[in-house]
Design a protein around this motif. Sequence first.
Motif, PDB file in Angstrom:
ATOM      1  N   ALA A  58      29.628  16.743   3.590  1.00 29.23           N
ATOM      2  CA  ALA A  58      28.516  16.767   4.478  1.00 29.23           C
ATOM      3  C   ALA A  58      28.616  16.333   5.762  1.00 29.23           C
ATOM      4  CB  ALA A  58      27.635  17.126   3.501  1.00 29.23           C
ATOM      5  N   ARG A  59      29.235  15.207   5.928  1.00 28.42           N
ATOM      6  CA  ARG A  59      28.796  14.495   7.335  1.00 28.42           C
ATOM      7  C   ARG A  59      29.004  15.549   8.307  1.00 28.42           C
ATOM      8  NH1 ARG A  59      29.078   9.449   7.439  1.00 28.42           N
ATOM      9  NH2 ARG A  59      29.991   9.555   9.454  1.00 28.42           N
ATOM     10  N   ASP A  60      29.968  15.930   9.243  1.00 24.97           N
ATOM     11  CA  ASP A  60      30.180  17.284  10.452  1.00 24.97           C
ATOM     12  C   ASP A  60      28.352  18.377   9.914  1.00 24.97           C
ATOM     13  OD1 ASP A  60      31.931  16.359  11.147  1.00 24.97           O
ATOM     14  OD2 ASP A  60      32.736  17.452  11.086  1.00 24.97           O
ATOM     15  N   ASP A  61      28.014  18.241   8.714  1.00 24.27           N
ATOM     16  CA  ASP A  61      26.731  19.386   8.756  1.00 24.27           C
ATOM     17  C   ASP A  61      25.380  18.660   8.955  1.00 24.27           C
ATOM     18  OD1 ASP A  61      28.419  21.594   8.196  1.00 24.27           O
ATOM     19  OD2 ASP A  61      27.756  22.145   5.856  1.00 24.27           O
ATOM     20  N   ALA A  62      25.491  17.732   8.717  1.00 24.48           N
ATOM     21  CA  ALA A  62      24.407  16.248   8.541  1.00 24.48           C
ATOM     22  C   ALA A  62      24.440  16.392  10.206  1.00 24.48           C
ATOM     23  CB  ALA A  62      24.673  15.774   7.919  1.00 24.48           C
ATOM     24  N   ILE A  72      19.543  23.868  11.538  1.00 30.24           N
ATOM     25  CA  ILE A  72      20.912  24.042  11.295  1.00 30.24           C
ATOM     26  C   ILE A  72      21.831  23.073  10.178  1.00 30.24           C
ATOM     27  CG2 ILE A  72      23.508  24.236  12.272  1.00 30.24           C
ATOM     28  CD1 ILE A  72      23.012  23.651  15.083  1.00 30.24           C
ATOM     29  N   ARG A  73      21.195  24.436   9.324  1.00 29.60           N
ATOM     30  CA  ARG A  73      21.730  23.632   7.563  1.00 29.60           C
ATOM     31  C   ARG A  73      23.117  24.540   7.158  1.00 29.60           C
ATOM     32  NH1 ARG A  73      17.001  21.882   5.873  1.00 29.60           N
ATOM     33  NH2 ARG A  73      17.644  21.850   3.697  1.00 29.60           N
ATOM     34  N   GLY A  74      24.017  23.546   7.619  1.00 35.53           N
ATOM     35  CA  GLY A  74      25.334  23.770   7.018  1.00 35.53           C
ATOM     36  C   GLY A  74      25.321  23.942   5.876  1.00 35.53           C
ATOM     37  N   ALA A  79      25.016  21.207  -0.051  1.00 33.96           N
ATOM     38  CA  ALA A  79      25.918  21.305  -1.618  1.00 33.96           C
ATOM     39  C   ALA A  79      25.257  19.431  -1.656  1.00 33.96           C
ATOM     40  CB  ALA A  79      27.175  21.213  -1.616  1.00 33.96           C
ATOM     41  N   ALA A  80      24.955  18.974  -0.393  1.00 39.97           N
ATOM     42  CA  ALA A  80      25.603  16.832  -0.228  1.00 39.97           C
ATOM     43  C   ALA A  80      23.507  16.632  -0.912  1.00 39.97           C
ATOM     44  CB  ALA A  80      25.816  17.178   0.765  1.00 39.97           C
ATOM     45  N   ASP A  95      15.573  16.605   3.714  1.00 34.45           N
ATOM     46  CA  ASP A  95      16.255  16.220   4.004  1.00 34.45           C
ATOM     47  C   ASP A  95      16.254  16.134   5.133  1.00 34.45           C
ATOM     48  OD1 ASP A  95      15.587  18.109   1.769  1.00 34.45           O
ATOM     49  OD2 ASP A  95      16.080  20.120   3.232  1.00 34.45           O
ATOM     50  N   LEU A  96      16.311  15.596   6.239  1.00 32.15           N
ATOM     51  CA  LEU A  96      16.197  14.725   7.582  1.00 32.15           C
ATOM     52  C   LEU A  96      16.469  13.786   7.259  1.00 32.15           C
ATOM     53  CD1 LEU A  96      16.827  15.484  10.476  1.00 32.15           C
ATOM     54  CD2 LEU A  96      14.617  15.467  11.056  1.00 32.15           C
ATOM     55  N   GLN A  97      15.940  13.020   6.633  1.00 33.42           N
ATOM     56  CA  GLN A  97      16.196  10.968   6.329  1.00 33.42           C
ATOM     57  C   GLN A  97      17.232  10.923   5.625  1.00 33.42           C
ATOM     58  OE1 GLN A  97      12.534  11.442   3.935  1.00 33.42           O
ATOM     59  NE2 GLN A  97      11.369   9.932   5.771  1.00 33.42           N
ATOM     60  N   LEU A  98      17.438  12.187   4.517  1.00 33.76           N
ATOM     61  CA  LEU A  98      19.216  12.371   3.571  1.00 33.76           C
ATOM     62  C   LEU A  98      20.113  12.654   4.560  1.00 33.76           C
ATOM     63  CD1 LEU A  98      17.769  13.959   0.115  1.00 33.76           C
ATOM     64  CD2 LEU A  98      18.372  11.531   1.285  1.00 33.76           C
ATOM     65  N   ALA A  99      19.908  13.702   5.314  1.00 36.33           N
ATOM     66  CA  ALA A  99      21.432  13.961   6.360  1.00 36.33           C
ATOM     67  C   ALA A  99      21.390  12.618   7.102  1.00 36.33           C
ATOM     68  CB  ALA A  99      20.367  14.964   7.668  1.00 36.33           C
ATOM     69  N   ARG A 100      20.191  11.970   7.738  1.00 34.26           N
ATOM     70  CA  ARG A 100      20.591  10.737   8.760  1.00 34.26           C
ATOM     71  C   ARG A 100      21.218   9.166   7.961  1.00 34.26           C
ATOM     72  NH1 ARG A 100      14.542  11.416  11.669  1.00 34.26           N
ATOM     73  NH2 ARG A 100      15.808  12.471  13.376  1.00 34.26           N
ATOM     74  N   ALA A 101      20.975   9.386   6.176  1.00 32.72           N
ATOM     75  CA  ALA A 101      21.283   8.279   5.645  1.00 32.72           C
ATOM     76  C   ALA A 101      23.333   9.185   5.751  1.00 32.72           C
ATOM     77  CB  ALA A 101      20.829   8.615   4.053  1.00 32.72           C
ATOM     78  N   ILE A 102      22.698  10.023   5.442  1.00 36.08           N
ATOM     79  CA  ILE A 102      24.833  10.277   5.126  1.00 36.08           C
ATOM     80  C   ILE A 102      25.394   9.893   6.002  1.00 36.08           C
ATOM     81  CG2 ILE A 102      26.042  12.361   4.711  1.00 36.08           C
ATOM     82  CD1 ILE A 102      24.063  14.101   3.272  1.00 36.08           C
ATOM     83  N   LEU A 103      24.874  10.071   7.310  1.00 33.49           N
ATOM     84  CA  LEU A 103      25.734   9.800   8.411  1.00 33.49           C
ATOM     85  C   LEU A 103      25.709   8.010   8.946  1.00 33.49           C
ATOM     86  CD1 LEU A 103      23.861  12.191  11.395  1.00 33.49           C
ATOM     87  CD2 LEU A 103      25.994  12.297  10.179  1.00 33.49           C
ATOM     88  N   SER A 104      24.998   7.766   7.942  1.00 34.44           N
ATOM     89  CA  SER A 104      24.410   5.985   8.648  1.00 34.44           C
ATOM     90  C   SER A 104      25.559   5.092   7.462  1.00 34.44           C
ATOM     91  CB  SER A 104      23.069   5.257   8.524  1.00 34.44           C
ATOM     92  OG  SER A 104      22.720   5.627   6.796  1.00 34.44           O
ATOM     93  N   ARG A 105      25.577   5.938   6.665  1.00 31.66           N
ATOM     94  CA  ARG A 105      26.800   5.625   5.726  1.00 31.66           C
ATOM     95  C   ARG A 105      28.231   4.490   6.383  1.00 31.66           C
ATOM     96  NH1 ARG A 105      31.791   5.801   4.643  1.00 31.66           N
ATOM     97  NH2 ARG A 105      32.570   7.906   5.580  1.00 31.66           N
TER      98      ARG A 105
END
Length: 105
Positions: A58-62, A72-74, A79-80, A95-105
Amino acid sequence: MYPVRLFTLTALLLTGGSAMATSFVGTTDAIGNSLAGTAEASSDATSSLRDDKVVLAARDDAASFVASLGAIRGAHLEAALLHIRRQQPDLQADDLQLARAILSR
């Protein structure tokens, strides 16, 4: 009389400038601390999912989601997010906080 006015004006300018600087520092500290707390909470939430294949996919979608501020929601991101929320049902992040967390891993 002129030197007294000059001294008074200088004192007022210096005092006013330091008050504005103190206010600015206080404001930026408050904003920074709240953002750090949000990032830490969402980072802790996804720390156990760092090697999870669903999250990694999900990194690219995030990135698209964060860059578009949620427009934009992929499918991989959806799914992630669902996967993370199933793994941690008590999580209080949007959702935005989780997407940022996915990117910061």
